[in-house]
Design a protein around this motif. Structure first.
Motif, PDB file in Angstrom:
ATOM      1  N   UNK A   5     -11.456  -9.618 -13.509  1.00 23.53           N
ATOM      2  CA  UNK A   5     -10.224  -9.250 -13.189  1.00 23.53           C
ATOM      3  C   UNK A   5      -9.695  -7.707 -12.881  1.00 23.53           C
ATOM      4  N   UNK A   6     -10.615  -6.887 -13.256  1.00 21.14           N
ATOM      5  CA  UNK A   6     -10.621  -5.353 -12.999  1.00 21.14           C
ATOM      6  C   UNK A   6     -10.866  -5.561 -11.557  1.00 21.14           C
ATOM      7  N   UNK A   7     -12.047  -6.002 -10.934  1.00 25.76           N
ATOM      8  CA  UNK A   7     -12.197  -6.111  -9.632  1.00 25.76           C
ATOM      9  C   UNK A   7     -11.164  -6.682  -8.719  1.00 25.76           C
ATOM     10  N   UNK A   8     -10.299  -7.816  -9.182  1.00 28.57           N
ATOM     11  CA  UNK A   8      -9.375  -8.027  -8.459  1.00 28.57           C
ATOM     12  C   UNK A   8      -8.248  -7.217  -8.486  1.00 28.57           C
ATOM     13  N   UNK A  10      -8.447  -3.905  -8.424  1.00 23.91           N
ATOM     14  CA  UNK A  10      -8.607  -2.908  -7.483  1.00 23.91           C
ATOM     15  C   UNK A  10      -8.586  -3.388  -6.017  1.00 23.91           C
ATOM     16  N   UNK A  11      -8.893  -4.610  -5.948  1.00 20.26           N
ATOM     17  CA  UNK A  11      -8.760  -5.120  -4.597  1.00 20.26           C
ATOM     18  C   UNK A  11      -7.328  -5.122  -4.209  1.00 20.26           C
ATOM     19  N   UNK A  12      -6.410  -5.549  -5.137  1.00 17.99           N
ATOM     20  CA  UNK A  12      -4.969  -5.523  -4.957  1.00 17.99           C
ATOM     21  C   UNK A  12      -4.451  -4.505  -4.540  1.00 17.99           C
ATOM     22  N   UNK A  13      -5.004  -3.422  -5.437  1.00 25.91           N
ATOM     23  CA  UNK A  13      -4.348  -2.013  -5.143  1.00 25.91           C
ATOM     24  C   UNK A  13      -4.803  -1.362  -3.913  1.00 25.91           C
ATOM     25  N   UNK A  14      -6.071  -1.715  -3.395  1.00 26.11           N
ATOM     26  CA  UNK A  14      -6.332  -1.503  -2.006  1.00 26.11           C
ATOM     27  C   UNK A  14      -5.423  -1.949  -0.790  1.00 26.11           C
ATOM     28  N   UNK A 487      -7.904 -17.584  -4.759  1.00 21.61           N
ATOM     29  CA  UNK A 487      -6.879 -17.504  -3.907  1.00 21.61           C
ATOM     30  C   UNK A 487      -6.560 -16.278  -3.597  1.00 21.61           C
ATOM     31  N   UNK A 488      -6.038 -15.277  -4.419  1.00 23.21           N
ATOM     32  CA  UNK A 488      -5.789 -13.910  -4.666  1.00 23.21           C
ATOM     33  C   UNK A 488      -6.911 -12.991  -4.145  1.00 23.21           C
ATOM     34  N   UNK A 489      -7.939 -13.154  -4.641  1.00 24.88           N
ATOM     35  CA  UNK A 489      -9.220 -12.390  -4.302  1.00 24.88           C
ATOM     36  C   UNK A 489      -9.408 -12.566  -2.906  1.00 24.88           C
ATOM     37  N   UNK A 490      -9.392 -13.859  -2.403  1.00 25.93           N
ATOM     38  CA  UNK A 490      -9.881 -14.165  -0.974  1.00 25.93           C
ATOM     39  C   UNK A 490      -8.737 -13.797   0.011  1.00 25.93           C
ATOM     40  N   UNK A 516      -3.982   2.220 -11.993  1.00 28.85           N
ATOM     41  CA  UNK A 516      -3.632   2.680 -13.090  1.00 28.85           C
ATOM     42  C   UNK A 516      -2.040   2.412 -13.269  1.00 28.85           C
ATOM     43  N   UNK A 517      -1.088   2.244 -12.252  1.00 27.12           N
ATOM     44  CA  UNK A 517       0.243   1.907 -12.636  1.00 27.12           C
ATOM     45  C   UNK A 517       0.476   0.609 -13.142  1.00 27.12           C
TER      46      UNK A 517
END
Length: 525
Positions: A5-8, A10-14, A487-490, A516-517
Protein backbone atom coordinates in the motif's frame (compact mmCIF):
# COMPACT_ATOMS: atom_id res chain seq x y z
CA UNK A 1 6.72 1.51 5.19
CA UNK A 2 7.60 -1.39 2.87
CA UNK A 3 4.02 -2.60 2.50
CA UNK A 4 2.44 -2.75 -0.99
CA UNK A 5 0.00 0.00 0.00
CA UNK A 6 2.82 2.41 0.88
CA UNK A 7 4.70 1.52 -2.31
CA UNK A 8 1.59 2.25 -4.34
CA UNK A 9 1.14 5.59 -2.57
CA UNK A 10 4.75 6.53 -3.32
CA UNK A 11 4.30 5.64 -6.99
CA UNK A 12 1.12 7.71 -7.07
CA UNK A 13 2.94 10.66 -5.49
CA UNK A 14 5.76 10.41 -8.06
CA UNK A 15 3.25 10.25 -10.94
CA UNK A 16 1.42 13.27 -9.49
CA UNK A 17 4.64 15.29 -9.36
CA UNK A 18 5.46 14.22 -12.92
CA UNK A 19 2.11 15.53 -14.15
CA UNK A 20 2.65 18.82 -12.29
CA UNK A 21 5.93 19.31 -14.13
CA UNK A 22 4.28 18.60 -17.47
CA UNK A 23 1.49 21.01 -16.57
CA UNK A 24 4.00 23.77 -15.85
CA UNK A 25 5.77 23.14 -19.19
CA UNK A 26 2.53 23.65 -21.10
CA UNK A 27 0.97 26.50 -19.13
CA UNK A 28 4.14 28.55 -18.65
CA UNK A 29 4.43 28.91 -22.42
CA UNK A 30 0.68 29.39 -23.01
CA UNK A 31 1.25 26.67 -25.60
CA UNK A 32 -1.18 25.28 -28.11
CA UNK A 33 -1.63 21.57 -27.57
CA UNK A 34 -3.08 18.48 -29.23
CA UNK A 35 -4.58 15.38 -27.62
CA UNK A 36 -3.48 11.86 -28.56
CA UNK A 37 -5.29 8.79 -27.27
CA UNK A 38 -5.54 5.07 -27.91
CA UNK A 39 -6.95 2.03 -26.13
CA UNK A 40 -5.21 -1.25 -25.29
CA UNK A 41 -6.02 -4.63 -23.75
CA UNK A 42 -3.28 -6.05 -21.53
CA UNK A 43 -2.45 -9.67 -20.66
CA UNK A 44 -5.04 -9.67 -17.89
CA UNK A 45 -7.70 -8.64 -20.48
CA UNK A 46 -8.11 -5.23 -18.87
CA UNK A 47 -9.01 -2.34 -21.15
CA UNK A 48 -6.56 0.52 -20.69
CA UNK A 49 -6.58 4.00 -22.19
CA UNK A 50 -3.42 6.00 -22.92
CA UNK A 51 -3.64 9.79 -23.23
CA UNK A 52 -0.80 12.03 -24.43
CA UNK A 53 -0.37 15.77 -24.99
CA UNK A 54 1.63 17.26 -27.86
CA UNK A 55 3.00 20.81 -27.56
CA UNK A 56 6.06 22.94 -28.31
CA UNK A 57 8.53 23.42 -25.44
CA UNK A 58 11.80 25.34 -25.78
CA UNK A 59 11.58 25.21 -29.55
CA UNK A 60 11.10 21.42 -29.65
CA UNK A 61 7.95 19.49 -30.52
CA UNK A 62 7.21 17.43 -27.42
CA UNK A 63 4.76 14.58 -26.80
CA UNK A 64 4.20 13.59 -23.18
CA UNK A 65 2.13 10.82 -21.63
CA UNK A 66 -0.28 12.38 -19.14
CA UNK A 67 -2.54 9.47 -18.34
CA UNK A 68 -2.76 5.71 -18.49
CA UNK A 69 -5.97 4.54 -16.89
CA UNK A 70 -8.29 1.56 -16.78
CA UNK A 71 -11.64 1.82 -18.54
CA UNK A 72 -14.52 -0.61 -18.29
CA UNK A 73 -16.98 0.87 -20.77
CA UNK A 74 -15.61 1.15 -24.32
CA UNK A 75 -18.42 3.35 -25.63
CA UNK A 76 -17.56 6.73 -27.18
CA UNK A 77 -19.20 8.58 -24.28
CA UNK A 78 -17.22 6.67 -21.64
CA UNK A 79 -13.90 7.08 -23.48
CA UNK A 80 -14.52 10.81 -23.92
CA UNK A 81 -15.37 11.20 -20.25
CA UNK A 82 -12.21 9.35 -19.25
CA UNK A 83 -10.02 11.52 -21.51
CA UNK A 84 -11.50 14.65 -19.96
CA UNK A 85 -10.88 13.25 -16.46
CA UNK A 86 -7.22 12.65 -17.32
CA UNK A 87 -6.74 16.14 -18.76
CA UNK A 88 -8.68 18.01 -16.07
CA UNK A 89 -5.82 18.19 -13.47
CA UNK A 90 -3.62 19.89 -16.09
CA UNK A 91 -6.04 22.85 -16.17
CA UNK A 92 -5.52 23.43 -19.88
CA UNK A 93 -7.32 26.17 -21.78
CA UNK A 94 -9.87 24.45 -24.12
CA UNK A 95 -9.47 27.24 -26.70
CA UNK A 96 -5.78 26.31 -27.13
CA UNK A 97 -6.50 22.71 -28.13
CA UNK A 98 -5.81 22.52 -31.88
CA UNK A 99 -6.52 18.87 -32.63
CA UNK A 100 -6.92 15.20 -31.76
CA UNK A 101 -5.11 12.18 -33.17
CA UNK A 102 -6.83 8.81 -32.81
CA UNK A 103 -7.02 5.66 -34.86
CA UNK A 104 -9.72 5.16 -37.47
CA UNK A 105 -12.05 2.97 -35.40
CA UNK A 106 -15.67 4.11 -35.62
CA UNK A 107 -15.91 4.67 -31.86
CA UNK A 108 -13.04 7.17 -32.08
CA UNK A 109 -13.55 8.78 -35.49
CA UNK A 110 -17.34 8.90 -35.86
CA UNK A 111 -18.59 12.29 -37.03
CA UNK A 112 -21.78 12.15 -34.97
CA UNK A 113 -21.29 9.87 -31.98
CA UNK A 114 -17.55 9.27 -32.02
CA UNK A 115 -15.04 10.36 -29.40
CA UNK A 116 -13.73 13.17 -31.58
CA UNK A 117 -17.25 14.53 -32.12
CA UNK A 118 -18.01 14.46 -28.38
CA UNK A 119 -14.71 16.10 -27.45
CA UNK A 120 -15.35 18.92 -29.91
CA UNK A 121 -18.12 20.10 -27.59
CA UNK A 122 -15.38 20.91 -25.04
CA UNK A 123 -12.64 21.81 -27.55
CA UNK A 124 -14.55 23.54 -30.38
CA UNK A 125 -11.50 24.47 -32.46
CA UNK A 126 -9.82 21.07 -32.38
CA UNK A 127 -9.39 19.19 -35.67
CA UNK A 128 -9.51 15.40 -35.80
CA UNK A 129 -6.61 13.75 -37.68
CA UNK A 130 -6.72 10.05 -38.37
CA UNK A 131 -3.31 8.62 -37.35
CA UNK A 132 -1.26 8.67 -40.55
CA UNK A 133 0.76 5.59 -39.58
CA UNK A 134 -2.53 3.76 -39.20
CA UNK A 135 -3.66 5.06 -42.59
CA UNK A 136 -0.52 3.79 -44.30
CA UNK A 137 -0.93 0.41 -42.63
CA UNK A 138 -4.50 0.26 -43.95
CA UNK A 139 -3.15 0.96 -47.43
CA UNK A 140 -0.71 -1.95 -47.17
CA UNK A 141 -3.36 -4.24 -45.66
CA UNK A 142 -5.79 -3.43 -48.50
CA UNK A 143 -3.15 -3.96 -51.19
CA UNK A 144 -2.29 -7.36 -49.67
CA UNK A 145 -5.85 -8.40 -50.56
CA UNK A 146 -6.06 -6.57 -53.88
CA UNK A 147 -6.41 -9.75 -55.95
CA UNK A 148 -6.67 -13.49 -55.48
CA UNK A 149 -3.06 -13.90 -56.61
CA UNK A 150 -1.81 -11.47 -53.95
CA UNK A 151 -4.02 -12.69 -51.11
CA UNK A 152 -2.99 -16.31 -51.84
CA UNK A 153 0.64 -15.20 -51.76
CA UNK A 154 0.35 -13.74 -48.23
CA UNK A 155 -1.68 -16.74 -47.06
CA UNK A 156 1.13 -18.98 -48.29
CA UNK A 157 3.67 -16.93 -46.31
CA UNK A 158 1.63 -17.41 -43.14
CA UNK A 159 1.21 -21.14 -43.83
CA UNK A 160 4.96 -21.40 -44.28
CA UNK A 161 5.52 -19.61 -40.95
CA UNK A 162 3.13 -22.01 -39.21
CA UNK A 163 4.85 -25.03 -40.76
CA UNK A 164 8.32 -23.90 -39.66
CA UNK A 165 7.27 -23.24 -36.05
CA UNK A 166 6.80 -26.95 -35.28
CA UNK A 167 9.43 -28.00 -32.73
CA UNK A 168 11.35 -30.52 -34.82
CA UNK A 169 10.83 -28.58 -38.06
CA UNK A 170 11.98 -25.35 -36.44
CA UNK A 171 15.18 -26.97 -35.16
CA UNK A 172 15.89 -28.42 -38.59
CA UNK A 173 15.19 -25.04 -40.21
CA UNK A 174 17.81 -23.39 -37.99
CA UNK A 175 20.30 -26.20 -38.69
CA UNK A 176 19.76 -25.83 -42.43
CA UNK A 177 20.54 -22.11 -42.22
CA UNK A 178 23.83 -22.91 -40.49
CA UNK A 179 24.69 -25.53 -43.11
CA UNK A 180 23.99 -23.23 -46.07
CA UNK A 181 25.30 -19.98 -44.55
CA UNK A 182 27.67 -20.70 -41.62
CA UNK A 183 28.71 -17.05 -41.23
CA UNK A 184 25.20 -15.60 -41.14
CA UNK A 185 23.13 -15.36 -37.97
CA UNK A 186 20.09 -17.63 -37.96
CA UNK A 187 16.83 -15.81 -38.62
CA UNK A 188 13.22 -16.51 -37.78
CA UNK A 189 10.32 -16.27 -40.20
CA UNK A 190 7.72 -13.63 -39.35
CA UNK A 191 3.96 -13.90 -39.49
CA UNK A 192 2.10 -11.38 -41.65
CA UNK A 193 -0.76 -9.64 -39.82
CA UNK A 194 -2.80 -6.49 -40.39
CA UNK A 195 -2.29 -5.07 -36.89
CA UNK A 196 1.52 -5.11 -36.67
CA UNK A 197 2.65 -2.42 -39.06
CA UNK A 198 5.99 -3.90 -40.05
CA UNK A 199 4.99 -7.56 -40.09
CA UNK A 200 4.17 -7.78 -43.81
CA UNK A 201 7.52 -6.30 -44.75
CA UNK A 202 9.36 -8.58 -42.32
CA UNK A 203 7.49 -11.64 -43.53
CA UNK A 204 8.37 -11.04 -47.18
CA UNK A 205 12.00 -10.09 -46.62
CA UNK A 206 12.70 -13.02 -44.29
CA UNK A 207 11.38 -15.56 -46.81
CA UNK A 208 13.34 -13.90 -49.64
CA UNK A 209 16.55 -13.99 -47.56
CA UNK A 210 16.01 -17.58 -46.39
CA UNK A 211 14.55 -18.97 -49.62
CA UNK A 212 17.31 -21.56 -50.09
CA UNK A 213 16.88 -22.93 -46.56
CA UNK A 214 13.08 -22.92 -46.88
CA UNK A 215 13.14 -24.96 -50.10
CA UNK A 216 15.63 -27.47 -48.68
CA UNK A 217 13.57 -28.05 -45.52
CA UNK A 218 10.36 -28.46 -47.51
CA UNK A 219 12.13 -30.92 -49.80
CA UNK A 220 13.28 -32.99 -46.82
CA UNK A 221 9.88 -33.10 -45.16
CA UNK A 222 8.24 -33.79 -48.52
CA UNK A 223 9.72 -37.28 -48.19
CA UNK A 224 8.77 -37.62 -44.50
CA UNK A 225 7.22 -40.79 -43.12
CA UNK A 226 4.56 -38.72 -41.37
CA UNK A 227 1.71 -38.41 -43.87
CA UNK A 228 0.36 -35.13 -42.48
CA UNK A 229 3.77 -33.45 -42.45
CA UNK A 230 4.52 -34.81 -45.91
CA UNK A 231 1.29 -33.43 -47.35
CA UNK A 232 1.84 -29.99 -45.79
CA UNK A 233 5.43 -29.81 -47.05
CA UNK A 234 4.50 -30.91 -50.56
CA UNK A 235 1.59 -28.47 -50.71
CA UNK A 236 3.78 -25.55 -49.62
CA UNK A 237 6.56 -26.49 -52.02
CA UNK A 238 3.99 -26.75 -54.81
CA UNK A 239 2.87 -23.16 -54.09
CA UNK A 240 6.34 -21.68 -53.60
CA UNK A 241 8.20 -23.30 -56.48
CA UNK A 242 6.55 -21.15 -59.15
CA UNK A 243 7.72 -18.08 -61.03
CA UNK A 244 4.62 -16.21 -59.91
CA UNK A 245 5.41 -16.69 -56.22
CA UNK A 246 9.06 -15.70 -56.66
CA UNK A 247 7.99 -12.65 -58.69
CA UNK A 248 5.55 -11.54 -55.97
CA UNK A 249 8.22 -12.13 -53.34
CA UNK A 250 10.69 -9.84 -55.15
CA UNK A 251 7.95 -7.31 -56.01
CA UNK A 252 6.69 -6.85 -52.47
CA UNK A 253 10.23 -6.77 -51.08
CA UNK A 254 10.88 -3.78 -53.36
CA UNK A 255 7.57 -2.08 -52.53
CA UNK A 256 8.07 -2.55 -48.80
CA UNK A 257 11.57 -1.10 -49.06
CA UNK A 258 9.86 2.14 -50.08
CA UNK A 259 7.00 2.08 -47.60
CA UNK A 260 9.25 1.10 -44.67
CA UNK A 261 10.86 4.53 -44.75
CA UNK A 262 7.46 6.20 -44.54
CA UNK A 263 6.23 3.77 -41.86
CA UNK A 264 9.22 4.55 -39.62
CA UNK A 265 9.15 8.26 -40.42
CA UNK A 266 5.46 8.61 -39.59
CA UNK A 267 6.11 7.19 -36.13
CA UNK A 268 8.41 10.06 -35.16
CA UNK A 269 7.03 12.13 -32.25
CA UNK A 270 8.56 15.31 -33.73
CA UNK A 271 6.98 14.89 -37.17
CA UNK A 272 4.97 17.88 -38.36
CA UNK A 273 2.09 17.82 -40.80
CA UNK A 274 4.39 19.25 -43.50
CA UNK A 275 6.90 16.44 -43.02
CA UNK A 276 4.02 13.98 -43.14
CA UNK A 277 2.86 15.40 -46.49
CA UNK A 278 6.40 15.22 -47.88
CA UNK A 279 6.76 11.57 -46.85
CA UNK A 280 3.48 10.46 -48.38
CA UNK A 281 4.02 12.44 -51.59
CA UNK A 282 7.51 10.96 -51.90
CA UNK A 283 6.04 7.46 -51.61
CA UNK A 284 3.46 8.28 -54.28
CA UNK A 285 6.12 9.62 -56.64
CA UNK A 286 8.25 6.53 -56.06
CA UNK A 287 5.35 4.25 -56.98
CA UNK A 288 4.58 6.34 -60.06
CA UNK A 289 8.20 5.86 -61.09
CA UNK A 290 7.87 2.10 -60.61
CA UNK A 291 4.75 2.13 -62.80
CA UNK A 292 6.58 3.86 -65.69
CA UNK A 293 7.52 1.40 -68.46
CA UNK A 294 8.85 4.00 -70.90
CA UNK A 295 12.50 3.68 -69.85
CA UNK A 296 14.59 0.76 -71.20
CA UNK A 297 15.92 -0.01 -67.70
CA UNK A 298 12.57 0.27 -65.91
CA UNK A 299 11.91 -1.14 -62.46
CA UNK A 300 9.69 -3.93 -63.72
CA UNK A 301 12.55 -5.17 -65.91
CA UNK A 302 14.90 -5.19 -62.90
CA UNK A 303 12.39 -7.13 -60.79
CA UNK A 304 11.79 -9.59 -63.62
CA UNK A 305 15.54 -10.06 -64.09
CA UNK A 306 16.00 -10.78 -60.36
CA UNK A 307 13.06 -13.20 -60.53
CA UNK A 308 14.67 -15.04 -63.43
CA UNK A 309 17.96 -15.29 -61.54
CA UNK A 310 16.24 -16.82 -58.51
CA UNK A 311 14.18 -19.27 -60.56
CA UNK A 312 17.30 -20.44 -62.43
CA UNK A 313 19.28 -20.77 -59.19
CA UNK A 314 16.61 -22.95 -57.60
CA UNK A 315 15.65 -24.71 -60.87
CA UNK A 316 12.07 -23.46 -60.85
CA UNK A 317 10.35 -23.84 -64.21
CA UNK A 318 6.63 -23.86 -63.37
CA UNK A 319 4.85 -20.54 -63.96
CA UNK A 320 1.76 -20.97 -61.80
CA UNK A 321 -0.34 -23.61 -60.08
CA UNK A 322 -3.59 -21.73 -60.62
CA UNK A 323 -6.17 -23.86 -62.34
CA UNK A 324 -9.83 -23.37 -63.01
CA UNK A 325 -12.53 -24.30 -65.42
CA UNK A 326 -13.11 -21.66 -68.07
CA UNK A 327 -16.41 -19.95 -67.45
CA UNK A 328 -18.92 -19.52 -70.24
CA UNK A 329 -19.66 -15.99 -71.37
CA UNK A 330 -23.12 -14.83 -70.13
CA UNK A 331 -25.76 -14.67 -72.82
CA UNK A 332 -26.35 -10.95 -72.30
CA UNK A 333 -22.80 -10.16 -73.48
CA UNK A 334 -22.36 -13.07 -75.89
CA UNK A 335 -22.23 -10.73 -78.89
CA UNK A 336 -19.86 -8.28 -77.20
CA UNK A 337 -16.09 -8.15 -77.24
CA UNK A 338 -14.77 -9.18 -73.81
CA UNK A 339 -11.59 -7.23 -72.99
CA UNK A 340 -10.92 -8.55 -69.46
CA UNK A 341 -11.12 -11.78 -67.49
CA UNK A 342 -14.50 -12.91 -66.21
CA UNK A 343 -15.26 -15.48 -63.56
CA UNK A 344 -12.27 -17.29 -62.12
CA UNK A 345 -8.81 -15.80 -61.97
CA UNK A 346 -6.48 -16.37 -64.89
CA UNK A 347 -3.25 -18.28 -64.39
CA UNK A 348 0.10 -16.59 -64.96
CA UNK A 349 1.70 -18.08 -68.06
CA UNK A 350 4.29 -15.57 -69.31
CA UNK A 351 6.10 -12.30 -68.63
CA UNK A 352 3.17 -10.27 -69.93
CA UNK A 353 0.94 -11.76 -67.25
CA UNK A 354 3.54 -10.79 -64.63
CA UNK A 355 3.59 -7.27 -66.03
CA UNK A 356 -0.20 -7.03 -65.73
CA UNK A 357 0.07 -8.26 -62.12
CA UNK A 358 2.79 -5.66 -61.41
CA UNK A 359 0.65 -2.84 -62.82
CA UNK A 360 -2.42 -4.05 -60.91
CA UNK A 361 -0.55 -3.98 -57.57
CA UNK A 362 0.91 -0.51 -58.18
CA UNK A 363 -2.40 0.91 -59.42
CA UNK A 364 -4.15 -0.34 -56.29
CA UNK A 365 -1.37 1.04 -54.10
CA UNK A 366 -1.60 4.48 -55.72
CA UNK A 367 -5.41 4.47 -55.59
CA UNK A 368 -5.39 3.62 -51.87
CA UNK A 369 -2.79 6.30 -51.10
CA UNK A 370 -4.78 8.90 -53.00
CA UNK A 371 -8.00 7.85 -51.27
CA UNK A 372 -6.74 7.76 -47.69
CA UNK A 373 -4.45 10.83 -47.75
CA UNK A 374 -6.59 13.47 -49.42
CA UNK A 375 -8.39 15.10 -46.48
CA UNK A 376 -7.64 18.82 -46.07
CA UNK A 377 -10.98 20.04 -44.79
CA UNK A 378 -9.55 23.09 -43.02
CA UNK A 379 -6.88 23.98 -45.60
CA UNK A 380 -4.13 23.28 -43.07
CA UNK A 381 -1.93 21.33 -45.49
CA UNK A 382 -2.09 24.07 -48.13
CA UNK A 383 -1.33 26.70 -45.49
CA UNK A 384 1.64 24.68 -44.24
CA UNK A 385 3.01 24.31 -47.77
CA UNK A 386 2.54 28.06 -48.35
CA UNK A 387 4.68 28.85 -45.28
CA UNK A 388 7.58 26.59 -46.12
CA UNK A 389 10.59 28.08 -47.94
CA UNK A 390 11.89 28.16 -50.56
CA UNK A 391 8.72 27.33 -52.52
CA UNK A 392 6.33 28.89 -50.00
CA UNK A 393 4.19 31.65 -51.46
CA UNK A 394 2.83 33.07 -48.16
CA UNK A 395 -0.36 33.73 -50.10
CA UNK A 396 -3.00 35.09 -47.75
CA UNK A 397 -5.81 33.23 -49.51
CA UNK A 398 -4.14 29.93 -48.58
CA UNK A 399 -3.57 31.00 -44.97
CA UNK A 400 -7.09 32.34 -44.46
CA UNK A 401 -9.02 29.03 -43.83
CA UNK A 402 -6.95 27.81 -40.85
CA UNK A 403 -6.63 31.37 -39.51
CA UNK A 404 -10.40 31.75 -39.60
CA UNK A 405 -10.93 28.36 -37.93
CA UNK A 406 -8.50 29.04 -35.08
CA UNK A 407 -9.34 32.75 -34.69
CA UNK A 408 -5.88 33.97 -35.72
CA UNK A 409 -5.56 37.45 -37.20
CA UNK A 410 -2.68 38.15 -39.60
CA UNK A 411 -2.51 41.65 -41.01
CA UNK A 412 -1.42 42.33 -44.59
CA UNK A 413 1.58 44.36 -43.42
CA UNK A 414 2.70 41.65 -40.99
CA UNK A 415 2.49 38.91 -43.61
CA UNK A 416 4.23 41.02 -46.25
CA UNK A 417 7.16 41.99 -44.01
CA UNK A 418 7.62 38.42 -42.75
CA UNK A 419 7.53 36.99 -46.28
CA UNK A 420 10.14 39.49 -47.44
CA UNK A 421 12.31 38.69 -44.44
CA UNK A 422 12.23 34.95 -45.21
CA UNK A 423 12.98 35.57 -48.91
CA UNK A 424 16.00 37.70 -47.97
CA UNK A 425 17.31 34.92 -45.75
CA UNK A 426 16.81 32.32 -48.48
CA UNK A 427 18.65 34.58 -50.95
CA UNK A 428 21.47 34.91 -48.44
CA UNK A 429 21.83 31.10 -48.40
CA UNK A 430 20.02 30.36 -45.14
CA UNK A 431 18.15 27.06 -45.36
CA UNK A 432 14.88 26.12 -43.68
CA UNK A 433 14.72 22.30 -43.57
CA UNK A 434 11.43 22.36 -41.67
CA UNK A 435 8.75 24.70 -40.38
CA UNK A 436 10.43 24.71 -36.96
CA UNK A 437 13.30 26.78 -38.42
CA UNK A 438 10.72 29.16 -39.90
CA UNK A 439 9.12 29.49 -36.45
CA UNK A 440 12.54 30.21 -34.92
CA UNK A 441 12.85 33.12 -37.39
CA UNK A 442 9.41 34.46 -36.44
CA UNK A 443 9.52 36.33 -33.08
CA UNK A 444 6.16 36.34 -31.36
CA UNK A 445 6.41 39.98 -30.30
CA UNK A 446 7.04 41.14 -33.89
CA UNK A 447 4.89 38.71 -35.92
CA UNK A 448 2.23 37.49 -33.46
CA UNK A 449 -0.24 36.27 -36.07
CA UNK A 450 2.23 34.33 -38.21
CA UNK A 451 3.90 32.95 -35.09
CA UNK A 452 0.55 31.67 -33.80
CA UNK A 453 -0.31 30.03 -37.14
CA UNK A 454 3.06 28.30 -37.35
CA UNK A 455 2.72 27.01 -33.78
CA UNK A 456 -0.74 25.65 -34.55
CA UNK A 457 0.47 23.81 -37.66
CA UNK A 458 3.48 22.34 -35.84
CA UNK A 459 1.40 21.31 -32.82
CA UNK A 460 -1.15 19.32 -34.83
CA UNK A 461 -0.57 15.62 -34.08
CA UNK A 462 -0.20 13.48 -37.20
CA UNK A 463 0.05 10.06 -35.52
CA UNK A 464 -0.95 8.31 -32.31
CA UNK A 465 2.31 6.33 -32.12
CA UNK A 466 3.31 7.83 -28.77
CA UNK A 467 0.27 6.15 -27.22
CA UNK A 468 1.30 2.91 -28.91
CA UNK A 469 4.73 3.22 -27.29
CA UNK A 470 3.07 3.43 -23.89
CA UNK A 471 1.57 0.00 -24.58
CA UNK A 472 5.03 -1.34 -25.37
CA UNK A 473 6.23 0.01 -22.02
CA UNK A 474 3.32 -1.75 -20.32
CA UNK A 475 4.32 -5.02 -21.97
CA UNK A 476 7.82 -4.73 -20.53
CA UNK A 477 6.47 -4.06 -17.03
CA UNK A 478 3.50 -6.41 -16.89
CA UNK A 479 5.35 -9.69 -17.41
CA UNK A 480 4.29 -13.19 -16.44
CA UNK A 481 6.06 -12.84 -13.09
CA UNK A 482 4.04 -9.67 -12.35
CA UNK A 483 0.68 -10.94 -13.55
CA UNK A 484 -1.05 -10.11 -10.22
CA UNK A 485 -0.11 -6.41 -10.35
CA UNK A 486 -3.03 -4.09 -9.67
CA UNK A 487 -4.28 -1.65 -12.29
CA UNK A 488 -3.35 1.49 -10.35
CA UNK A 489 0.21 0.30 -9.72
CA UNK A 490 0.62 -0.75 -13.37
CA UNK A 491 -0.62 2.60 -14.67
CA UNK A 492 1.63 4.67 -12.40
CA UNK A 493 4.69 2.52 -13.17
CA UNK A 494 4.00 2.74 -16.90
CA UNK A 495 3.67 6.52 -16.77
CA UNK A 496 6.91 6.94 -14.82
CA UNK A 497 8.81 4.48 -16.99
CA UNK A 498 7.60 5.96 -20.28
CA UNK A 499 8.56 9.49 -19.20
CA UNK A 500 11.89 8.33 -17.80
CA UNK A 501 13.65 11.56 -18.78
CA UNK A 502 11.36 13.61 -16.53
CA UNK A 503 11.17 10.92 -13.85
CA UNK A 504 14.93 10.98 -13.33
CA UNK A 505 14.74 14.71 -12.63
CA UNK A 506 12.01 14.43 -9.97
CA UNK A 507 12.95 15.75 -6.54
CA UNK A 508 12.61 12.96 -3.92
CA UNK A 509 11.76 15.53 -1.25
CA UNK A 510 8.84 16.77 -3.34
CA UNK A 511 7.63 13.19 -3.82
CA UNK A 512 7.70 12.63 -0.05
CA UNK A 513 5.91 15.92 0.50
CA UNK A 514 3.04 14.83 -1.73
CA UNK A 515 3.10 11.39 -0.10
CA UNK A 516 2.73 12.91 3.37
CA UNK A 517 -0.22 15.07 2.28
CA UNK A 518 -2.37 11.97 1.86
CA UNK A 519 -4.18 11.02 5.10
CA UNK A 520 -3.53 7.46 6.21
CA UNK A 521 -4.13 5.21 9.17
CA UNK A 522 -1.95 2.41 10.50
CA UNK A 523 -3.38 -1.03 10.02
CA UNK A 524 -2.77 -3.75 12.61
CA UNK A 525 -2.72 -7.33 11.38
Amino acid sequence: MLSPEVQNDLLEAAATLLLRNIKSEINNNSAFYAIIADEYKDQAKRELLAVCIRYIHNGIITERAVGFVAIEDMSATAISRKILEVIEPLQLDPSLCVGFSFDGAAVMSGNKGGVQAILKETFPRAVYIHCNSHRLNLVLATVSKSSVHVSTFFETLNSLHSFMTGSSRHARFLEMQKELNPTRQSLELERSTDVRWSSKSGSVKKVLTLLDAVLEVLSEYGDSANSQTRLEAQSLAHQIETKKFIFLLVTFAKLFDITDFATKGLQSPTLSIVDCIDLIESVKESFIGLRDHSQPQNEFGKVLSLTDDLTKKHEITLWDVTTGRARRVPARISESIVMSAIGNRQAVRNDEDLKLLWDEILDRQLAELASRFQDDQYGIMKAAAACRPPTGTFEKALLHPPCQHYGIVIGDAELSVFAQQIKRKVTAGITFPSLMEVLDSCPQDIFPGVNALLRVILTLATTSCTAERIFSTTGRIHTRLRSSMGTSRLCHLTLLCHERELTERLDPDEILKIFCEKPRRLRFV
